[in-house]
Every structure is written in C-alpha cells, then in structure tokens.
Design a protein around this motif. Sequence first.
Motif, short mmCIF file in Angstrom:
data_model
loop_
_atom_site.label_atom_id
_atom_site.label_comp_id
_atom_site.label_asym_id
_atom_site.label_seq_id
_atom_site.Cartn_x
_atom_site.Cartn_y
_atom_site.Cartn_z
N ILE A 130 20.05 87.49 -3.01
CA ILE A 130 19.46 86.83 -4.17
C ILE A 130 18.02 86.42 -3.89
CG2 ILE A 130 19.59 84.78 -5.65
CD1 ILE A 130 22.64 85.00 -5.44
N ASP A 131 17.75 85.92 -2.68
CA ASP A 131 16.38 85.55 -2.31
C ASP A 131 15.45 86.76 -2.37
OD1 ASP A 131 17.12 82.94 -1.93
OD2 ASP A 131 17.26 83.07 0.25
N THR A 132 15.95 87.92 -1.96
CA THR A 132 15.16 89.15 -2.01
C THR A 132 14.89 89.57 -3.44
OG1 THR A 132 16.07 89.92 0.11
CG2 THR A 132 15.07 91.58 -1.32
N LEU A 133 15.89 89.40 -4.29
CA LEU A 133 15.75 89.78 -5.70
C LEU A 133 14.81 88.84 -6.46
CD1 LEU A 133 16.67 91.56 -8.06
CD2 LEU A 133 18.66 90.05 -8.32
N THR A 134 14.81 87.56 -6.07
CA THR A 134 13.98 86.57 -6.75
C THR A 134 12.50 86.96 -6.67
OG1 THR A 134 15.56 84.82 -6.20
CG2 THR A 134 13.33 84.13 -6.82
N ALA A 153 24.05 89.52 -9.55
CA ALA A 153 23.36 88.34 -9.03
C ALA A 153 23.48 87.17 -9.99
CB ALA A 153 21.89 88.66 -8.76
N ILE A 154 23.35 87.45 -11.28
CA ILE A 154 23.49 86.40 -12.28
C ILE A 154 24.91 85.83 -12.27
CG2 ILE A 154 23.55 85.96 -14.78
CD1 ILE A 154 21.18 87.90 -15.02
N ILE A 155 25.89 86.69 -12.13
CA ILE A 155 27.29 86.27 -12.14
C ILE A 155 27.64 85.44 -10.91
CG2 ILE A 155 29.68 87.10 -12.00
CD1 ILE A 155 28.76 89.56 -13.62
N ASN A 156 27.15 85.84 -9.75
CA ASN A 156 27.60 85.26 -8.48
C ASN A 156 26.63 84.25 -7.87
OD1 ASN A 156 30.20 86.88 -7.78
ND2 ASN A 156 28.74 88.45 -8.38
N SER A 157 25.57 83.91 -8.57
CA SER A 157 24.60 82.96 -8.04
C SER A 157 25.02 81.52 -8.32
CB SER A 157 23.23 83.22 -8.67
OG SER A 157 23.32 83.18 -10.08
N SER A 158 24.40 80.59 -7.62
CA SER A 158 24.61 79.17 -7.89
C SER A 158 23.88 78.82 -9.19
CB SER A 158 24.06 78.33 -6.75
OG SER A 158 22.64 78.42 -6.71
N PRO A 159 24.20 77.68 -9.82
CA PRO A 159 23.49 77.30 -11.05
C PRO A 159 21.98 77.27 -10.91
CG PRO A 159 25.42 75.93 -10.76
CD PRO A 159 25.30 76.76 -9.51
N ARG A 163 19.39 79.82 -12.76
CA ARG A 163 18.32 79.33 -13.63
C ARG A 163 16.99 79.98 -13.24
NH1 ARG A 163 16.73 72.93 -14.60
NH2 ARG A 163 15.08 73.30 -16.13
N THR A 164 16.73 80.11 -11.95
CA THR A 164 15.49 80.73 -11.47
C THR A 164 15.42 82.20 -11.89
OG1 THR A 164 15.36 79.23 -9.57
CG2 THR A 164 14.12 81.29 -9.43
N LEU A 165 16.51 82.91 -11.71
CA LEU A 165 16.55 84.34 -12.08
C LEU A 165 16.36 84.52 -13.57
CD1 LEU A 165 19.58 85.54 -9.89
CD2 LEU A 165 17.14 85.88 -9.41
N ILE A 166 17.00 83.69 -14.37
CA ILE A 166 16.91 83.81 -15.83
C ILE A 166 15.51 83.46 -16.32
CG2 ILE A 166 17.72 82.80 -18.00
CD1 ILE A 166 20.53 82.77 -16.80
N GLU A 167 14.88 82.47 -15.70
CA GLU A 167 13.52 82.10 -16.10
C GLU A 167 12.56 83.27 -15.89
OE1 GLU A 167 12.57 78.55 -13.98
OE2 GLU A 167 13.51 77.23 -15.48
N GLU A 168 12.81 84.06 -14.86
CA GLU A 168 11.95 85.22 -14.58
C GLU A 168 11.97 86.23 -15.72
OE1 GLU A 168 11.83 87.36 -10.90
OE2 GLU A 168 12.70 85.68 -9.83
#
Length: 279
Positions: A130-134, A153-159, A163-168
Amino acid sequence: MYGCRVLQRMIDYLNAEEQARWVDELNGHILQCVKDSNGNHVIQKFLESPLSDKSIFILTFKGHVYEMATHPHGCRVLQRCFEHVKPELTRVLLNEMHLRTLGLMQDQYGNYVCQFILEKGSAYDRNRVIDTLTGSMLPMSKHKFASNVCEKAIINSSPEQRRTLIEEISLQRPDGMNPMVTMIKDQYANYVLQRALEIAEGPAMEGLVNALRPQLFNMQKLPASSPFSKHIIAVERILRERHIDINSREPLPRTSSDKSDSSSTPTAEKKPPGLQTTT
C-alpha cells in the motif's frame, strides 16, 4: 500431463524421508518445473505438504522472484510458497518482491501476486504494498492490470490508508486537474471508483461523494449513446444503494473520524513476521 497427476497423488502417501529423496532428485530442475504447465503442480504440491523440507525451494527461488511472479505458472507457485511456507523462510523472497512491487502491479501475472499479499499476506507486507501504491493511485487505476491491485488495496487497507488512497483519486490537484473526471471516464479506473464508493465510510466517503457530485451532475447531460453512460449508471446505482441523494447540491456533513468504518482490517505489524526478537 498424466504423470504429474500421479506424482501429486503419491506425494500424499510419502513420509518426510521419502519426500526429501524426491526433492533432492528435482534439485537443479526446480525452476524448469516451475515454468512447466504440468511440473508446476508438482512443485506446488511439495510446498503445500507439511512433511517436505521447503529450504531447497527457497534457495532456488531466491534471486528469481520477479522472474517467477511475471510467469503464468511461476506466479501461482510463488503464491503457494507465501501461503504454506514459514515466514522466517519466505522473508527473503518477500523482501525481494518489494523491490519490484510497482512493476509487478502492472504485469499481467505479477498483479496477482500483489493482490495475494493484500488479501492474505501479513499486515507488514500488506502495508508495504500500500505504501508503494500511495502516490500512484491515479495512473495505476487507469492501468488494465494494476487497477485490480488498486481495488484490493481499497478493500484491505486501514481506514486512514483508505482515506489517503481515495483522496488521490478524488481531490482536485493544485494544477487544476480533476482526477474524478478521469476516474469516471476511464475504462479501468471507473471500476476502482465503484469499489471505493462501495467500501468507503466516514470522512473518506464524504470527501469522495462531495468531489463526485458536481462531475456526475455535468456528465448526466451526456446523451445515452455516450461511451461513459454505463459508467455513470453504475456509479448512480451504488449511490442509491447507499441511500445517498445523487442530485442534492448540499455537501455531505463532515465527521471527525473513520470510526464508522465497518470493514475489518488486521492489526498493523511494524516488524516483518518471521524475524526473531532478541532479548
């Protein structure tokens, strides 16, 4: 083809010593078997067996992780290895994989290995993916293979990660570029957007919907023959199912935390599993 099936069945009846002799006979030909349409099943069977010595396979795979992960049969063997072999043995392979994660996400076979880590890997390895994808969510969402990793990643990430991924993929950039338009129109990214709408809760959902509404309102004016009409219909269906008023001009109220996030996320691990702690 039939011989490999016989061997797989026989492995079930071999004791540890007999399995060791068979593995020793394969030594020097293991990678060849991994890439073979039939031989890879025999290697998977040894990796799944609780009686076989896995160290010889780890030594063989070391230095060939990317090669295996991007192979139609090797990617399956690698997943079985991560699933059935002890963490202290697979750590060296996982570390090697993390060096090429972004490239694996974009590979037609490597993306399955990344998805496996996100779904079944340790919290430590999942967080590294997830850090690499961010920071690369938008271009990866538009990629045929990497978009599948974005969904996982969206399904298995922490809240907070979610939120960080979705904001992107939702917030307007300083240069004025609006990623939401791209997410709706793109043939692959629109599925990532749909997944985000299905999963997001709390501030992540509020920000996503508030960014989506004006774009969706403008695109509703497109003719039914538009190539994006199916994407718009799918997004509208999800919003209705979640009881969100599509046509409202009022932004969703902001909440203070993601406490309402109902998806289960394993506890984060700050240390790689398989490493011995010293006292």
